[in-house]
Scaffold this motif. Structure first.
Motif, short mmCIF file in Angstrom:
data_model
loop_
_atom_site.label_atom_id
_atom_site.label_comp_id
_atom_site.label_asym_id
_atom_site.label_seq_id
_atom_site.Cartn_x
_atom_site.Cartn_y
_atom_site.Cartn_z
N ARG A 1 0.83 -1.21 0.00
CA ARG A 1 0.00 0.00 0.00
C ARG A 1 0.87 1.27 0.00
N ARG A 2 1.94 1.26 0.76
CA ARG A 2 2.82 2.44 0.81
C ARG A 2 3.40 2.74 -0.58
N GLN A 3 3.77 1.71 -1.30
CA GLN A 3 4.38 1.94 -2.61
C GLN A 3 3.36 2.36 -3.66
N VAL A 4 2.23 1.68 -3.74
CA VAL A 4 1.27 2.03 -4.79
C VAL A 4 0.67 3.41 -4.55
N LEU A 5 0.65 3.86 -3.30
CA LEU A 5 0.16 5.21 -3.02
C LEU A 5 1.05 6.26 -3.67
N THR A 6 2.35 5.98 -3.81
CA THR A 6 3.23 6.95 -4.47
C THR A 6 2.84 7.14 -5.93
N GLY A 7 2.54 6.04 -6.61
CA GLY A 7 2.12 6.14 -8.00
C GLY A 7 0.78 6.82 -8.15
N ALA A 8 -0.12 6.58 -7.20
CA ALA A 8 -1.44 7.20 -7.26
C ALA A 8 -1.34 8.71 -7.08
N LEU A 9 -0.49 9.15 -6.15
CA LEU A 9 -0.31 10.59 -5.96
C LEU A 9 0.35 11.22 -7.18
N ALA A 10 1.31 10.53 -7.78
CA ALA A 10 1.94 11.05 -9.00
C ALA A 10 0.90 11.20 -10.11
N MET A 11 -0.01 10.24 -10.24
CA MET A 11 -1.05 10.32 -11.26
C MET A 11 -2.03 11.44 -10.96
N LEU A 12 -2.39 11.62 -9.70
CA LEU A 12 -3.26 12.73 -9.31
C LEU A 12 -2.65 14.06 -9.72
N ARG A 13 -1.39 14.24 -9.45
CA ARG A 13 -0.72 15.48 -9.81
C ARG A 13 -0.66 15.65 -11.32
N LEU A 14 -0.40 14.58 -12.04
CA LEU A 14 -0.37 14.66 -13.50
C LEU A 14 -1.73 15.06 -14.05
N ARG A 15 -2.79 14.43 -13.55
CA ARG A 15 -4.13 14.68 -14.07
C ARG A 15 -4.62 16.09 -13.70
N THR A 16 -4.03 16.71 -12.70
CA THR A 16 -4.45 18.05 -12.29
C THR A 16 -3.44 19.12 -12.70
N GLY A 17 -2.59 18.78 -13.68
CA GLY A 17 -1.67 19.76 -14.24
C GLY A 17 -0.47 20.08 -13.39
N ARG A 18 -0.07 19.15 -12.50
CA ARG A 18 1.07 19.38 -11.62
C ARG A 18 2.06 18.22 -11.71
N PHE B 1 -4.65 15.04 1.43
CA PHE B 1 -5.65 14.85 0.38
C PHE B 1 -6.95 15.54 0.74
N SER B 2 -7.50 16.27 -0.23
CA SER B 2 -8.87 16.74 -0.07
C SER B 2 -9.82 15.57 -0.28
N ALA B 3 -11.09 15.78 -0.03
CA ALA B 3 -12.06 14.70 -0.22
C ALA B 3 -12.10 14.25 -1.68
N ALA B 4 -12.08 15.21 -2.61
CA ALA B 4 -12.11 14.87 -4.03
C ALA B 4 -10.83 14.14 -4.44
N GLU B 5 -9.70 14.60 -3.92
CA GLU B 5 -8.43 13.94 -4.24
C GLU B 5 -8.40 12.53 -3.67
N ARG B 6 -8.92 12.36 -2.47
CA ARG B 6 -8.97 11.03 -1.87
C ARG B 6 -9.83 10.09 -2.71
N ASP B 7 -10.95 10.59 -3.20
CA ASP B 7 -11.82 9.77 -4.06
C ASP B 7 -11.08 9.34 -5.31
N PHE B 8 -10.33 10.27 -5.92
CA PHE B 8 -9.56 9.93 -7.12
C PHE B 8 -8.55 8.84 -6.81
N VAL B 9 -7.81 9.02 -5.73
CA VAL B 9 -6.75 8.07 -5.38
C VAL B 9 -7.34 6.69 -5.09
N GLU B 10 -8.42 6.63 -4.35
CA GLU B 10 -9.01 5.33 -4.03
C GLU B 10 -9.57 4.66 -5.28
N SER B 11 -10.15 5.47 -6.18
CA SER B 11 -10.62 4.91 -7.44
C SER B 11 -9.46 4.37 -8.26
#
Length: 353
Positions: free
Chosen positions: A256-273, A288-298
């Motif tokens: 879980r610790r490792q895959v969370l790094t990739g999820a955060l990287a994708m969140l930043r990419l998808r939001t222009g960062r 994480f905001s609520a919307a960001e948490r939803d994205f990451v969990e999805s």
């Protein structure tokens, strides 16, 4: 070209052949050299443990990946491996002249005969501004719309097959057939929607679907590919590979610790960062905001992760659900050693040799 150039070998207890997709992730505190050295290490591990093929992708202007030039990376890998198939997953055809790709992959085939796959996509592999810089045009839609024509040209360059009277009939891709009888890499079409699925089916080509980031489209695309399939000199029946995000670790917490790094990287990419892949510590401490948490969990819901047994069960279920003929595993995480450990654990779980 024989069917064996496309169809992988099922080994051990795996339900289908297993392969690897590597984006050469660059994590915080690491460099592109670190990422590319890790790619060599991982490719050699994949070969040693019985994985079928090892593909690298084309991405541009993304700090978190070092795989902007598949042909260069594959040449390096070909010199450091002996048996495993090497390929592009994929080269983005609209970014390049078909003749250039034919000569690059003809060269790779000459260097590593019978081991090269040419996977092609029609997306830019980046954002619109970078795509415009690559293609030196702002008419990006034209590149995608012209994909079937570009594909036809590329195949004819690979086969030295333009008819007399064609404007390219006197042009020869070298290395290539004009220099004598040679093998040529099989062409795969890649996709994340139905366009390439249908085209691959109509042309009788193998198809690779990006399930790892487009899971909602997986079943419709595979159905379309199979329904539209026409037997060809390449394949007499459909052959569908799907990319699957998977990471095994010694326990669920590490995974879980490792895959969370990739999820955060994708969140930043998808939001222009876009940026380097964050460390596990940064990802765990991110507010994480609520919307960001939803994205990451999805996002993580589509990443098979956990203990080796859990990952094996998840991959088995994915094959059963999709009917995929081959799985290509990818793990976009911060730490290179976590990726290599994951492949070792998955290979052990499936008794690969």
């Amino acid at each position: 070209m024989t069917r064996d150039a496309i169809r992988g070998e099922t080994r051990g207890a795996a339900p289908v052949p297993l392969s690897v997709l590597d984006l050469a992730n660059v994590g915080v505190g690491l460099t592109s050299r670190d990422a590319l050295l890790a790619t060599v290490e991982t490719a050699r591990l994949a070969e040693r443990r019985g994985f079928t093929r090892y593909w690298v992708a084309e991405h541009h202007s993304m700090p978190g990946v070092a795989s902007s030039s598949p042909a260069v990376i594959l040449s390096h890998l070909a010199a450091r491996t002996d048996r495993i198939r090497l390929g592009s997953g994929g080269v983005m055809l609209p970014n390049h002249a078909p003749l250039v790709i034919a000569e690059q992959f003809g060269t790779l085939e000459a260097l590593a005969p019978g081991r090269i796959d040419l996977g092609l996509g029609r997306a830019p592999g980046t954002d619109g501004a970078t795509a415009a810089a690559l293609r030196r045009t702002d008419h990006l839609r034209e590149g995608a719309d012209e994909f079937p024509q570009q594909l036809g040209e590329l195949i004819r360059f690979l086969d030295d097959g333009f008819p007399d009277g064609h404007r390219y009939s006197r042009i020869h891709a070298v290395p290539g057939p004009v220099q004598g009888e040679v093998s040529r890499p099989p062409v795969w079409l890649l996709g994340s929607s139905g366009f390439s699925a249908e085209l691959a089916g109509r042309l009788g080509l193998p198809f690779a679907f990006a399930h790892h980031f487009s899971s909602r489209n997986t079943l419709p695309a595979l159905d379309l590919y199979r329904e539209s399939f026409t037997p060809s000199a390449v394949l007499d029946e459909p052959y569908a590979l799907i990319g699957a995000a998977a990471l095994a670790a010694d326990d669920e917490t590490q995974a879980r610790r490792q895959v969370l790094t990739g999820a955060l990287a994708m969140l930043r990419l998808r939001t222009g960062r876009p940026g380097l892949v964050p460390t596990p510590e940064e990802a765990e401490g991110y507010p994480f905001s609520a919307a960001e948490r939803d994205f990451v969990e999805s996002w993580l819901a589509n990443v098979t992760h956990g203990t080796p047994d859990a990952v094996r069960d998840g991959l088995d279920a994915l094959v059963k659900r999709t009917g995929a003929d081959e799985l290509m595993l990818t793990a976009n995480v911060h730490t290179p050693s976590a990726r290599t450990r994951s492949l070792e654990l998955i290979a052990n779980a499936y008794e690969l040799t």
